[in-house]
Design an enzyme around this catalytic site. Structure first.
Site, PDB file in Angstrom:
ATOM      1  CG  LEU A   5       7.942   1.706  14.176  1.00 35.14           C
ATOM      2  CD1 LEU A   5       8.663   2.721  15.059  1.00 35.14           C
ATOM      3  CD2 LEU A   5       6.467   2.069  14.075  1.00 35.14           C
TER       4      LEU A   5
ATOM      5  CB  ALA B 206       5.253   4.437   8.491  1.00 35.77           C
TER       6      ALA B 206
ATOM      7  NE  ARG C  47      15.962  -4.209  11.698  1.00 39.53           N
ATOM      8  CZ  ARG C  47      15.906  -5.019  10.656  1.00 39.53           C
ATOM      9  NH1 ARG C  47      16.689  -6.072  10.592  1.00 39.53           N
ATOM     10  NH2 ARG C  47      15.076  -4.799   9.663  1.00 39.53           N
TER      11      ARG C  47
ATOM     12  CD  GLU D 156      -8.874  -9.768   6.448  1.00 40.46           C
ATOM     13  OE1 GLU D 156      -8.442 -10.341   5.420  1.00 40.46           O
ATOM     14  OE2 GLU D 156      -9.969 -10.055   6.971  1.00 40.46           O
TER      15      GLU D 156
ATOM     16  CB  VAL E 291      -4.189 -13.783   3.319  1.00 41.88           C
ATOM     17  CG1 VAL E 291      -4.630 -14.334   1.961  1.00 41.88           C
ATOM     18  CG2 VAL E 291      -3.543 -14.878   4.146  1.00 41.88           C
TER      19      VAL E 291
ATOM     20  N   GLY F 292      -3.247  -8.473   1.490  1.00 47.88           N
ATOM     21  CA  GLY F 292      -3.208  -7.072   1.909  1.00 47.88           C
ATOM     22  C   GLY F 292      -4.534  -6.531   2.379  1.00 47.88           C
TER      23      GLY F 292
ATOM     24  CD  GLU G  67      10.904  -7.097  -0.916  1.00 48.40           C
ATOM     25  OE1 GLU G  67      11.970  -6.775  -0.360  1.00 48.40           O
ATOM     26  OE2 GLU G  67       9.788  -7.004  -0.380  1.00 48.40           O
TER      27      GLU G  67
ATOM     28  CE  LYS H  85       0.707 -12.784   0.434  1.00 51.07           C
ATOM     29  NZ  LYS H  85       0.995 -11.988  -0.783  1.00 51.07           N
TER      30      LYS H  85
END
Lengths: 435, 435
Positions: free
Chosen positions: A12, A17, A46, A131, A134, A136, A192, A207
């Site tokens: 989640l 979400a 988690r 789907e 790769v 998005g 990130e 990908k």
């Protein structure tokens, strides 16, 4: 009204979400399109208490995602945990063993274990769909698996990592070297905290291996993807590329030729008129070249809550419609194996940047190495003035573009120059996309 | 090995011959992907003796396409005859009545009779598929029907006619007015001898009505597509647009908003950075904006033997796989009807070109009409020197771009100027694509 398709959601985070929001917001439309309602019945993550901006109270909660597969109120599991192994892989195996369909956004797991999972899904006569793994929200898996299914695909390539493309196009528009722009991107949430998977090309390689299998009907072969990233790109590369009529892009490219498979993620110079040159910011884009359809181009958001949720739910709609066949477009047993191509024999043009000490004989040494390696030089630029990024006053950049030739010749030239006192750093090699 | 899917081919023009070549050349690959062979068993065309570069001897011949539907050795009919009514429509009805699937490249027939045929297919529980009818080889029907199925689509628009785009981009690169470039295009085979359907926007309107139905879940409504073409575009429009930062494109656009449907094919000024601005030559491209996926962009060949055959055979592969649902993405009964939007209330910017007599008071008259109609002008250009295309020495072009406002205001301004002695010809209006 037909019976609802009952979905368990594992994971989640942002995407999980997003799936909950999408199924809620577009509920009526999805029911019309799918021919039946799609309902989440159980979820797992988690931390139960975290505020995700969505109401989890209608769903059963499992502390352990492994419990989802066996639940009697679940027809299909959507896995959004991530990671090539561990809980995600266990859940995939358990779900397929339980004879239920499995939908995932997990590129690493599919790249590493897709073959095993495809075989399991086939035996169980259920769907394995990915789907969202790769590019998005771009329906490129469907585009290749079904839309271009009539074609022998000769090459498939594209911009497969939005973080890298964001950084490269920021370097293009705002200037700056890689590390400065990365720091900005991290501050803005476009990269990130540990960006290794993105900027070293590994995410794009995952990908690419998936696209190659699907396009060429070959068994997944992630290990043979030659992979590099964008750490070495400096402002001067972007500027020189522009002066030569190119943009710098991290391109994942796969080609099938005579039973040989070529797969590489590498920085490329893309001609300004090529569709990939217009792909800016965090967008993704894929080109597929088919023997009848010619060049197909798909572009869209490669990541993010909404786009990724869109792809996950598209898969769920396919499952609800009962429209699913083999995961890699053909039965597991009919995928072929290919040997990796001998890259040295591959022909192309290359861009080379040498940081050299500005003193007599340097140019002669480098051009002699080129000559001895049979590399023909199409254009060469040496700008006066220091190259500040090398941290030394007497260092300048020498830029070369080679004529088309075998890649082994360029590799040979670089080998000849290894350890040369003329060089102030590692040479930078980018391939030129002449497709 | 599973049983072959047996196909009847009606119409052996370019596309029909392409389908025969494709099924032959990619036979083994298609069998792997479809899970069974796809075999042509019977064909029909007007002239049996014409050399089409393909061997027809393996196939049964029917002089009358109407006979194909009833043949016992046919599972699916692929119709490549064309025309909204007549033999194509009869064959569609007969095939669906016979409980067989029907694949077509016929945009005019689907635009006019798609609803009736979708209902027939649904009752017979067979497929009605038409990927080749819109944008040739680009899998955009599948992309919208399935790939973007999780989204409420708010707008769908694109370059839907390759002939028009070829002419407009030739005018851009080589100069010249519409009629000169059309003559060249005809000589080169890029435009038909009678180009009306293409250059007056009718072909694009057929495709747009199909895309709108599929995207918005509304019943097909071809009659409410406001349609115009590219005959009025002159070299000066292309040049002025470029100076303002735009390209000129014939854009088919549909939007759904509050139960109202907007459908229009019209020349637009497309900002240079918009993906449609890069679509050159005879390519087609479609943008779909979804509420979760954001902007999706598809580009490829919109016509021609190979690309169109690719789309026809993709549909046949879907049929062979048993993967087919409602033709317009949802059951016939669940399509809604929409009223056309009141275009006058639609807001936007407009480009206006007036050919005016170069004498005192002209500018005052036109700007007064704008003021009285509440049109606010963002920029205005009057170039000195004659406008030779108007065939009169004292005629010059006055170019205006309006600020955003309701379209009715611009229409009102043009109405106020109707019949004015200051004008040497019909004003040219293009909308600005601000999406």
């Amino acid at each position: 009204m037909s019976e609802a398709l009952r979905v368990a959601l594992a994971g989640l985070g942002t995407v999980g979400a997003g799936v909950i929001k999408l199924l809620d917001e577009n509920r009526e439309l999805i029911e019309r399109r799918a021919g039946r309602p799609i309902e989440i019945t159980a979820v797992s993550a988690r931390d139960r208490s975290r505020d995700r901006g969505v109401d989890l109270s209608p769903f059963a909660w499992e502390d352990d995602s492994a419990a989802l597969a066996a639940r009697a109120d679940v027809d299909v599991v959507a896995e959004l945990i991530g990671g090539s192994d561990g809980p995600a892989l266990n859940l995939a195996r358990d779900t397929l063993k339980a004879g239920k369909s499995f939908v995932t956004a997990n590129k690493a797991m599919i790249a590493h274990h897709g073959l095993e999972l495809a075989e399991m899904a086939e035996k169980a006569k259920v769907a394995l769909k990915y789907e969202a793994a790769v590019a998005g929200g771009i329906p490129v898996i469907k585009g290749l698996r079904e839309g271009a299914a009539a074609n022998a695909i000769t090459s498939v390539y594209g911009i497969l990592n939005g973080t890298c493309n964001y950084i490269l196009t920021e370097m293009e528009s705002a200037g700056g070297d890689f590390s400065d722009v990365l720091a900005e991107a991290q501050a803005l949430g476009y990269a990130e905290a540990d960006p290794t998977f993105d900027i070293d090309g590994i995410d794009a390689a995952h990908k690419l291996a998936i696209l190659a299998s699907l396009s060429f009907g070959t068994a997944l072969d992630f290990d043979s993807v030659a992979t590099s990233g964008i750490r070495q790109v400096i402002a001067a590369d972007i500027a020189e590329a522009r002066a030569l009529g190119f943009k710098v892009r991290l391109v994942g490219m796969a080609e099938a030729n005579g039973g040989k498979l070529f797969q590489r993620v590498h920085c490329c110079l893309v001609p300004r008129k090529h569709p990939l040159a217009h792909v800016a910011g965090s967008l993704n884009a894929i080109v597929a070249q088919g023997n009848f359809v010619g060049r197909l181009f798909f572009e869209g958001a490669g990541a993010g809550e909404g786009p990724t949720a869109s792809a996950v739910v598209a898969d769920l709609i396919d499952v609800a419609r009962g429209e699913y066949g083999p995961a890699f477009a053909m039965p597991f047993a009919r995928l072929t194996t290919s040997d990796p191509v001998n890259v040295g024999e591959r022909r192309g043009r290359a861009y080379l940047r040498f940081a050299v000490h500005d003193r007599p004989g340097v140019l002669a040494e480098i051009t002699a190495a080129m000559r001895d390696a049979n590399v023909s030089i199409e254009s060469m630029i040496q700008r006066g003035g220091a190259a500040p990024s090398e941290g030394s006053d007497d260092v300048v950049h020498l830029i070369m573009v080679t004529h088309e030739g075998p890649e082994r010749c360029v590799a040979d030239a670089l080998e000849r120059l290894r350890g040369s006192q003329s060089l102030a750093g590692e040479p930078m090699l980018m391939h030129i996309l002449d497709l």
